[in-house]
Scaffold this motif. Structure first.
Motif, PDB file in Angstrom:
ATOM      1  N   ILE A 243       0.803  -1.222   0.000  1.00  0.00           N
ATOM      2  CA  ILE A 243       0.000   0.000   0.000  1.00  0.00           C
ATOM      3  C   ILE A 243       0.840   1.278   0.000  1.00  0.00           C
ATOM      4  N   PHE A 244       2.161   1.140   0.097  1.00  0.00           N
ATOM      5  CA  PHE A 244       3.028   2.316   0.121  1.00  0.00           C
ATOM      6  C   PHE A 244       4.017   2.286  -1.046  1.00  0.00           C
ATOM      7  N   GLU A 245       4.534   3.458  -1.370  1.00  0.00           N
ATOM      8  CA  GLU A 245       5.646   3.546  -2.314  1.00  0.00           C
ATOM      9  C   GLU A 245       6.902   2.990  -1.635  1.00  0.00           C
ATOM     10  N   GLU A 246       7.768   2.369  -2.414  1.00  0.00           N
ATOM     11  CA  GLU A 246       8.969   1.742  -1.856  1.00  0.00           C
ATOM     12  C   GLU A 246      10.206   2.206  -2.614  1.00  0.00           C
ATOM     13  N   ARG A 247      11.344   2.258  -1.925  1.00  0.00           N
ATOM     14  CA  ARG A 247      12.637   2.425  -2.595  1.00  0.00           C
ATOM     15  C   ARG A 247      13.396   1.116  -2.437  1.00  0.00           C
ATOM     16  N   LEU A 248      13.900   0.587  -3.532  1.00  0.00           N
ATOM     17  CA  LEU A 248      14.551  -0.716  -3.515  1.00  0.00           C
ATOM     18  C   LEU A 248      15.958  -0.635  -2.938  1.00  0.00           C
ATOM     19  N   ILE A 249      16.356  -1.715  -2.284  1.00  0.00           N
ATOM     20  CA  ILE A 249      17.723  -1.904  -1.794  1.00  0.00           C
ATOM     21  C   ILE A 249      18.244  -3.138  -2.520  1.00  0.00           C
ATOM     22  N   PRO A 250      18.876  -2.950  -3.681  1.00  0.00           N
ATOM     23  CA  PRO A 250      19.230  -4.094  -4.525  1.00  0.00           C
ATOM     24  C   PRO A 250      20.284  -5.001  -3.891  1.00  0.00           C
ATOM     25  N   ALA A 251      20.135  -6.287  -4.119  1.00  0.00           N
ATOM     26  CA  ALA A 251      21.165  -7.260  -3.756  1.00  0.00           C
ATOM     27  C   ALA A 251      22.168  -7.362  -4.898  1.00  0.00           C
ATOM     28  N   ALA A 252      23.367  -7.836  -4.588  1.00  0.00           N
ATOM     29  CA  ALA A 252      24.399  -8.045  -5.607  1.00  0.00           C
ATOM     30  C   ALA A 252      25.395  -9.062  -5.070  1.00  0.00           C
ATOM     31  N   ASP A 253      25.851  -9.977  -5.926  1.00  0.00           N
ATOM     32  CA  ASP A 253      26.814 -11.008  -5.518  1.00  0.00           C
ATOM     33  C   ASP A 253      26.368 -11.712  -4.239  1.00  0.00           C
ATOM     34  N   PRO A 254      25.248 -12.398  -4.283  1.00  0.00           N
ATOM     35  CA  PRO A 254      24.716 -13.052  -3.078  1.00  0.00           C
ATOM     36  C   PRO A 254      25.660 -14.097  -2.503  1.00  0.00           C
ATOM     37  N   GLN A 255      25.623 -14.183  -1.178  1.00  0.00           N
ATOM     38  CA  GLN A 255      26.428 -15.168  -0.447  1.00  0.00           C
ATOM     39  C   GLN A 255      25.465 -16.047   0.356  1.00  0.00           C
ATOM     40  N   PRO A 256      25.005 -17.142  -0.217  1.00  0.00           N
ATOM     41  CA  PRO A 256      24.032 -17.982   0.493  1.00  0.00           C
ATOM     42  C   PRO A 256      24.591 -18.496   1.815  1.00  0.00           C
ATOM     43  N   TRP A 257      23.703 -18.620   2.799  1.00  0.00           N
ATOM     44  CA  TRP A 257      24.106 -19.161   4.096  1.00  0.00           C
ATOM     45  C   TRP A 257      24.476 -20.649   3.954  1.00  0.00           C
TER      46      TRP A 257
ATOM     47  N   ALA B 272      22.141   0.081   0.698  1.00  0.00           N
ATOM     48  CA  ALA B 272      22.432  -0.920  -0.332  1.00  0.00           C
ATOM     49  C   ALA B 272      23.933  -1.096  -0.529  1.00  0.00           C
ATOM     50  N   THR B 273      24.651   0.009  -0.652  1.00  0.00           N
ATOM     51  CA  THR B 273      26.076  -0.080  -0.969  1.00  0.00           C
ATOM     52  C   THR B 273      26.956  -0.307   0.249  1.00  0.00           C
ATOM     53  N   ARG B 274      26.457   0.044   1.430  1.00  0.00           N
ATOM     54  CA  ARG B 274      27.302  -0.079   2.627  1.00  0.00           C
ATOM     55  C   ARG B 274      26.974  -1.310   3.467  1.00  0.00           C
ATOM     56  N   LEU B 275      25.756  -1.831   3.348  1.00  0.00           N
ATOM     57  CA  LEU B 275      25.367  -2.994   4.151  1.00  0.00           C
ATOM     58  C   LEU B 275      24.875  -4.156   3.288  1.00  0.00           C
ATOM     59  N   TRP B 276      23.811  -3.913   2.543  1.00  0.00           N
ATOM     60  CA  TRP B 276      23.107  -5.008   1.884  1.00  0.00           C
ATOM     61  C   TRP B 276      24.004  -5.785   0.912  1.00  0.00           C
ATOM     62  N   GLN B 277      24.704  -5.046   0.070  1.00  0.00           N
ATOM     63  CA  GLN B 277      25.548  -5.707  -0.928  1.00  0.00           C
ATOM     64  C   GLN B 277      26.843  -6.271  -0.330  1.00  0.00           C
TER      65      GLN B 277
ATOM     66  N   GLN C  20      18.347 -11.352  -1.553  1.00  0.00           N
ATOM     67  CA  GLN C  20      17.147 -10.784  -2.143  1.00  0.00           C
ATOM     68  C   GLN C  20      17.161  -9.256  -2.015  1.00  0.00           C
ATOM     69  N   THR C  21      16.613  -8.603  -3.010  1.00  0.00           N
ATOM     70  CA  THR C  21      16.429  -7.157  -2.937  1.00  0.00           C
ATOM     71  C   THR C  21      15.449  -6.826  -1.816  1.00  0.00           C
ATOM     72  N   ALA C  22      15.801  -5.845  -1.006  1.00  0.00           N
ATOM     73  CA  ALA C  22      14.929  -5.398   0.080  1.00  0.00           C
ATOM     74  C   ALA C  22      14.189  -4.133  -0.362  1.00  0.00           C
ATOM     75  N   GLU C  23      13.288  -3.663   0.484  1.00  0.00           N
ATOM     76  CA  GLU C  23      12.515  -2.456   0.190  1.00  0.00           C
ATOM     77  C   GLU C  23      12.416  -1.598   1.441  1.00  0.00           C
ATOM     78  N   TRP C  24      12.391  -0.280   1.228  1.00  0.00           N
ATOM     79  CA  TRP C  24      12.163   0.647   2.343  1.00  0.00           C
ATOM     80  C   TRP C  24      10.989   1.535   1.966  1.00  0.00           C
ATOM     81  N   SER C  25       9.947   1.561   2.782  1.00  0.00           N
ATOM     82  CA  SER C  25       8.755   2.353   2.472  1.00  0.00           C
ATOM     83  C   SER C  25       9.061   3.845   2.493  1.00  0.00           C
ATOM     84  N   LEU C  26       8.369   4.570   1.614  1.00  0.00           N
ATOM     85  CA  LEU C  26       8.523   6.013   1.494  1.00  0.00           C
ATOM     86  C   LEU C  26       7.235   6.717   1.902  1.00  0.00           C
TER      87      LEU C  26
END
Length: 382
Positions: free
Chosen positions: A47-61, A234-239, A245-251
């Motif tokens: 129900i809200f607008e989101e800004r994506l936090i893209p994943a890159a080079d995944p490291q599966p557990w 995205a660039t300092r933590l997620w990646q 998986q790409t995450a989302e942050w509501s706006l």
């Protein structure tokens, strides 16, 4: 009787119409949305607008050899289902040992973490410190946000915000449709809402949990980093953490401001990476993401008493909840209002993630289900 019922119906319609008009002319039109959706939920990214936090080079557990070998204790399993749990995950010694999902959710399901996001903002403050974008936790907020240069706000520092001791008059009410928290969640102008806050008490004196503090920290980070909060995350933590998986942050609105105090959406496996990073003192596979000194400082009790209950200040650090001693172990955790948790037991090298729609009863400054989750995790990680 029919005439009387008609009068009642007419009166009800008139009252509703007057109420709707009052809301409209007050400018608080977000109340319409709040009343329609009634209460925040874990799938509100729909129900809200989101800004994506893209994943890159995944490291599966890695998956442990005893993955899901131990059945969940009966009463614990029952309680998880009663609390409408979506996910329960246990990491021990860097690998998944227990993982369960309910109600149609699975390993890739994104759900709202609510105030777990506050701990993520604290982590990003640590990143900004390491990069020199923030020089000190004692920097005044006004050095980043000109709106904080007067009215007593000039005394507020980054440390005050992290310790929930800003002294600002944010109304942390979840049931009042006119509260600041409701407006922050359903409204469309977070920055204007933040700038309306006024100083209520001197900063640094007592602990008072207020979501506005986190939102201000996010505005500081945006000013310091020169980019949107989700992009910085995205660039300092997620990646760097190898999220899968790409995450989302509501706006607050399209192309708007992240609801930093809540509303970071992801899955249990990727949330666990955040706990694992703190378990490893800010270091991820040899790379220092956050200075270990900041990690330890953020997990040190502030010593500030709770303004509402008078509880001694050993339960909170810098946007992390602390349990100094439970069964001879220390624990710290991020928590969301509907029972979202990232729990870390350093002495057991254990991270627990629970996502869902309800939480347990308060037990002091913590909650009963936090202790239940720790007990279950200790059983898995023997």
């Amino acid at each position: 009787m029919q005439r009387k019922n008609k009068r009642i119906l007419t009166g009800t319609i008139a009252a509703v119409a007057l109420g709707a008009a009052a809301i409209y002319f007050s400018g608080k039109t977000y109340v319409y949305r709040a009343l329609y959706y009634n209460f925040a939920g874990i799938d509100d990214n729909r129900i809200f607008e989101e800004r994506l936090i893209p994943a890159a080079d995944p490291q599966p557990w890695p998956v442990g050899s005893n993955y899901n070998r131990k059945p969940l204790p009966g009463e614990f399993n029952y309680n998880l289902q009663e609390l409408e749990t979506a996910a329960f995950l246990v990491i021990c010694h860097d690998s998944i040992r227990q993982e369960h999902y309910w109600n149609g959710y699975g390993p890739q399901s994104k759900t709202n973490s609510f105030s777990v996001a506050k701990s993520v903002v604290s982590m990003l403050v640590g990143v900004a410190l390491k990069e020199g974008r923030i020089k000190s936790l004692d920097q005044p907020v006004s050095e980043f946000l000109p709106e904080f240069k007067n009215g007593g706000k000039e005394k507020i520092t980054i440390r005050h915000l992290l310790a929930m001791s800003s002294g600002l008059d944010w109304d942390e009410s979840y049931s009042n449709p006119l509260s600041m928290t409701t407006e922050a969640y359903y409204g469309q102008d977070l920055k204007a809402l933040i700038n309306r806050q006024e100083v209520e008490t001197d900063p640094g004196k007592t602990f008072h949990y207020k979501s506005g503090n986190t939102q201000i920290l996010a505005m500081v980070l945006e000013a310091a980093a020169g980019q949107k909060l989700a992009d910085y995350a995205a660039t300092r933590l997620w990646q760097p953490l190898g999220a899968e998986q790409t995450a989302e942050w509501s706006l607050d609105k399209e192309n708007g401001t992240e609801k930093a105090y809540c509303c970071l959406y992801s899955n249990a496996r990727d949330f666990a990476r955040l706990g694992q990073l703190y378990l490893k003192n800010g270091i991820w596979k040899g790379d220092t993401i956050i200075d270990p000194a900041y990690v330890q400082e953020s997990l040190t009790p502030t010593g500030l008493k709770d303004e509402l209950t008078g509880a001694k200040g050993d339960f909170y650090g810098y946007h992390w909840w602390l349990i100094p001693n439970y069964k001879n172990f220390k624990a710290f955790y991020a928590r969301g209002i509907l029972g979202q948790y990232i729990i870390v037991i350093p002495e057991k090298e254990m991270v627990i993630v629970r996502l869902g729609e309800k939480r347990g009863q308060k037990k002091g400054m913590h909650l009963q289900d936090v202790y239940d989750l720790i007990d279950a995790g200790l059983g898995v990680c023997k």
